[in-house]
Design a protein around this motif. Structure first.
Motif, PDB file in Angstrom:
ATOM      1  N   GLU A  36      42.031  48.926  31.932  1.00 29.20           N
ATOM      2  CA  GLU A  36      42.116  47.719  32.757  1.00 29.20           C
ATOM      3  C   GLU A  36      43.143  47.880  33.874  1.00 29.20           C
ATOM      4  O   GLU A  36      44.169  48.534  33.713  1.00 29.20           O
ATOM      5  CB  GLU A  36      42.478  46.506  31.900  1.00 29.20           C
ATOM      6  CG  GLU A  36      41.487  46.205  30.798  1.00 29.20           C
ATOM      7  CD  GLU A  36      40.080  46.029  31.306  1.00 29.20           C
ATOM      8  OE1 GLU A  36      39.904  45.258  32.280  1.00 29.20           O
ATOM      9  OE2 GLU A  36      39.159  46.667  30.756  1.00 29.20           O
ATOM     10  N   SER A  37      42.829  47.283  35.015  1.00 28.54           N
ATOM     11  CA  SER A  37      43.752  47.256  36.142  1.00 28.54           C
ATOM     12  C   SER A  37      43.538  45.936  36.882  1.00 28.54           C
ATOM     13  O   SER A  37      42.846  45.049  36.373  1.00 28.54           O
ATOM     14  CB  SER A  37      43.507  48.461  37.064  1.00 28.54           C
ATOM     15  OG  SER A  37      44.490  48.519  38.090  1.00 28.54           O
ATOM     16  N   THR A  38      44.115  45.817  38.044  1.00 35.54           N
ATOM     17  CA  THR A  38      43.943  44.594  38.828  1.00 35.54           C
ATOM     18  C   THR A  38      43.562  44.945  40.254  1.00 35.54           C
ATOM     19  O   THR A  38      43.988  45.972  40.795  1.00 35.54           O
ATOM     20  CB  THR A  38      45.224  43.746  38.862  1.00 35.54           C
ATOM     21  OG1 THR A  38      46.311  44.548  39.362  1.00 35.54           O
ATOM     22  CG2 THR A  38      45.565  43.215  37.486  1.00 35.54           C
ATOM     23  N   ASN A  41      44.776  40.707  42.484  1.00 36.06           N
ATOM     24  CA  ASN A  41      45.236  39.809  41.423  1.00 36.06           C
ATOM     25  C   ASN A  41      44.144  39.428  40.427  1.00 36.06           C
ATOM     26  O   ASN A  41      44.331  38.506  39.628  1.00 36.06           O
ATOM     27  CB  ASN A  41      45.852  38.528  42.015  1.00 36.06           C
ATOM     28  CG  ASN A  41      47.065  38.822  42.874  1.00 36.06           C
ATOM     29  OD1 ASN A  41      47.889  39.679  42.527  1.00 36.06           O
ATOM     30  ND2 ASN A  41      47.178  38.128  43.994  1.00 36.06           N
ATOM     31  N   GLU A  42      43.012  40.118  40.462  1.00 32.65           N
ATOM     32  CA  GLU A  42      41.945  39.883  39.490  1.00 32.65           C
ATOM     33  C   GLU A  42      41.783  41.120  38.609  1.00 32.65           C
ATOM     34  O   GLU A  42      41.883  42.245  39.089  1.00 32.65           O
ATOM     35  CB  GLU A  42      40.623  39.563  40.198  1.00 32.65           C
ATOM     36  CG  GLU A  42      40.642  38.252  40.955  1.00 32.65           C
ATOM     37  CD  GLU A  42      39.275  37.916  41.530  1.00 32.65           C
ATOM     38  OE1 GLU A  42      38.315  38.677  41.237  1.00 32.65           O
ATOM     39  OE2 GLU A  42      39.164  36.926  42.255  1.00 32.65           O
ATOM     40  N   GLU A  43      41.520  40.894  37.330  1.00 35.04           N
ATOM     41  CA  GLU A  43      41.393  42.007  36.395  1.00 35.04           C
ATOM     42  C   GLU A  43      40.078  42.745  36.625  1.00 35.04           C
ATOM     43  O   GLU A  43      39.025  42.127  36.784  1.00 35.04           O
ATOM     44  CB  GLU A  43      41.458  41.500  34.959  1.00 35.04           C
ATOM     45  CG  GLU A  43      41.515  42.611  33.925  1.00 35.04           C
ATOM     46  CD  GLU A  43      41.766  42.090  32.524  1.00 35.04           C
ATOM     47  OE1 GLU A  43      40.765  42.032  31.768  1.00 35.04           O
ATOM     48  OE2 GLU A  43      42.903  41.745  32.196  1.00 35.04           O
TER      49      GLU A  43
END
Length: 529
Positions: A36-38, A41-43
């Motif tokens: 997981e990353s962004t 500002n959204e995953e």
């Protein structure tokens, strides 16, 4: 003559297949991973491939802008053969990862943060010490690595990352431009000469990390003067070779040898892999394309029946040229449709699909409402007759292309939203191939067949000219290669199917599907949204 062409074609196809499978054997056991990353500002979920050789050191590869991980398969082959663990992954919006890709990726903190997330994944999931990880970055990946090192060594850095002890980085033409470059400015959206942190970058900003800079005198994105300027700021060793274009560094034996030298000097590990083999996958494709072309052209094709009749060559050519104007407008609308649809950003060379689909839709309407001058009749109605032998041949070639893609520099489309885009774009492009096939049968033996072919490729020639103006010779070569693949494989196969099955729709679908399968594995060349 046909039998000889068929024999030579089959031999070339078999040899290229065996070589492709042999050279890619080290990476066949790669494990598909995700973390997981962004993004904004959204995953987002980033996807990659991890090659576990139970080695002491791991190489984390950071590709360039709009480049998916599979273009680094030859390098992964080399590193895996030497016992290194290797992690390839796609940034958000590229390859198989979630998210979108845009021009702002270059000047934001997004990619450095994603590289840091990959480092964390290696540390937490594979129990890899950060000091045992070598960062290998190309172009935008190299730029992002330097930015990440800056963030590690500056408390006031914008990117929220914890400092990590990275001992060695190898950077292939990191896209930091202190000298003006048209394409770099277009994609990066910023000038580095007067921008922070690049303006005041210093050795303190990269800590104790050993830096190996590799560039080329013929690089069309990052000049040799840029490489020297970067070295003067951050230190390290810089080597500049000749005869290598920016986008083809991962296929160059010269570059691979320099990577081996850097690893030996930094880690004391002497590499013995023949670096020439990393570039052969590129030539394998040339051999495969020639083989497919010879095989298809060895079969005699009868003219598919068409209701179109040419009555005035001059009026027809002028009409075709003028209809490109609304065709380009529809192409833009199709591109906009791709962007607003709630299935993520399509990762492929959008211009090809848009141009062919847009022009095809306009031409289909033009024939329906009799806007095409110099021609009598309408586009043929769909015929569902087919010949099973021809279908099996087409399916066999399609499977062969997929195996070659899997075994060389590409990966098959993951069963996620990219599969949706394959179907969606295949259907849209098929309209263009259907109209073109009908016109092609009408023009068989005509004096204007060559002029007609040139008109069909006008936007694609414009793309080549666009890169030439930007002095992006690697981009220009890439566009020409795509056109050759379309001309030598996709169109002849579709024409063969249309002829043998007397089914124009089936031929158009095969042409489009084959081309989209090839193109969808690459990240968007021009992703303006």
């Amino acid at each position: 003559m046909s039998d000889k062409k068929r024999t030579v074609g089959i031999i070339l196809m078999v040899v290229s297949l065996i070589l492709s499978l042999y050279l890619s054997y080290p990476t066949f056991n790669g494990e598909e991973i995700s973390f997981e990353s962004t993004y904004n500002n959204e995953e987002v979920t980033l996807r990659g491939t991890y090659y576990n050789n139970e080695g002491e050191y791991t190489v984390l590869v950071a590709p360039g802008y709009s480049c998916d991980r599979q273009k680094w398969r030859p390098v992964a082959d080399m590193l895996s053969s030497e016992g290194f663990n290797v992690l390839l992954f796609d940034y958000s919006g590229q390859g198989a990862s979630d998210g979108v890709i845009g021009f702002d990726n270059a000047k934001t903190d997004n990619i450095p943060k994603e590289i840091d997330d990959a480092l964390v994944w290696l540390h937490e999931n594979m129990n890899t010490d950060y000091s045992k990880i070598i960062l290998l970055g190309h172009s935008m990946g190299g730029r992002s690595i330097i930015r990440l090192l800056y963030d590690y060594n500056n408390k006031n850095a914008i990117t929220a990352v914890e400092p990590k002890d990275i001992s060695t980085v190898i950077l292939l033409s990191p896209e930091i431009n202190y000298n003006y470059n048209a394409q770099a400015s277009l994609f990066a959206g910023t000038s580095d000469e007067n921008e922070e942190p690049w303006k005041s970058l210093s050795k303190d900003d990269v800590g104790n990390t050993d830096i190996y800079l590799i560039g080329s005198f013929q690089d069309d994105i990052v000049s040799d003067e840029d490489i020297v300027a970067i070295q003067e700021k951050v230190g390290g060793q810089a080597t500049i070779v000749s005869g290598v274009l920016h986008s083809y560094m991962m296929y160059s034996p010269k570059i691979m040898k320099l990577i081996q030298n850097a690893l030996e000097e930094s880690l004391g590990i002497r590499c013995t892999y023949n670096t020439f083999l990393t570039g052969t996958v590129y030539y394998i494709w040339v051999m495969a394309l020639i083989g497919i072309y010879l095989l298809i052209s060895s079969f005699e094709c009868e003219n598919t029946q068409t209701s179109l009749k040419l009555i005035d060559e001059r009026k027809f050519i002028i009409s075709k040229l003028l209809l490109w104007i609304p065709g380009l407008i529809v192409a833009v609308l199709v591109c906009s449709l791709c962007v607003i649809m709630p299935f993520g950003s399509p990762v492929m060379n959008l211009p090809y699909m848009n141009f062919i689909a847009g022009y095809g839709i306009v031409m289909a309407l033009a024939y329906k409402f009799k806007w095409v001058k110099g021609v009598e009749g309408k586009i043929d109605k769909i015929n569902l007759n087919f010949d099973i032998k021809s279908i099996l041949l087409a399916i066999g070639i399609f499977v062969y292309v997929i195996i070659i893609l899997k075994g060389s520099m590409y990966n098959l489309i993951p069963l996620n939203i990219r599969l949706f885009w394959l179907v969606f774009c295949t259907l849209f492009m098929s309209v263009g191939y259907y109209v073109s096939s009908s016109e092609g049968d009408m023009l068989r033996g005509s004096k204007i067949s060559f002029i007609y072919s040139i008109i069909q490729y006008i936007p694609l020639f414009l793309l080549v000219g666009f890169y030439l103006i930007l002095k992006s010779y690697s981009g220009m070569i890439g566009q020409m290669a795509n056109m050759i693949f379309m001309y030598m494989v996709c169109v002849p196969l579709g024409n063969y199917i249309s002829s043998k099955c007397n089914n124009r729709l089936l031929g158009a679908l095969f042409s489009s599907l084959l081309f989209q399968t090839f193109m969808i594995t690459s990240a968007a060349l021009i992703a303006i949204f």
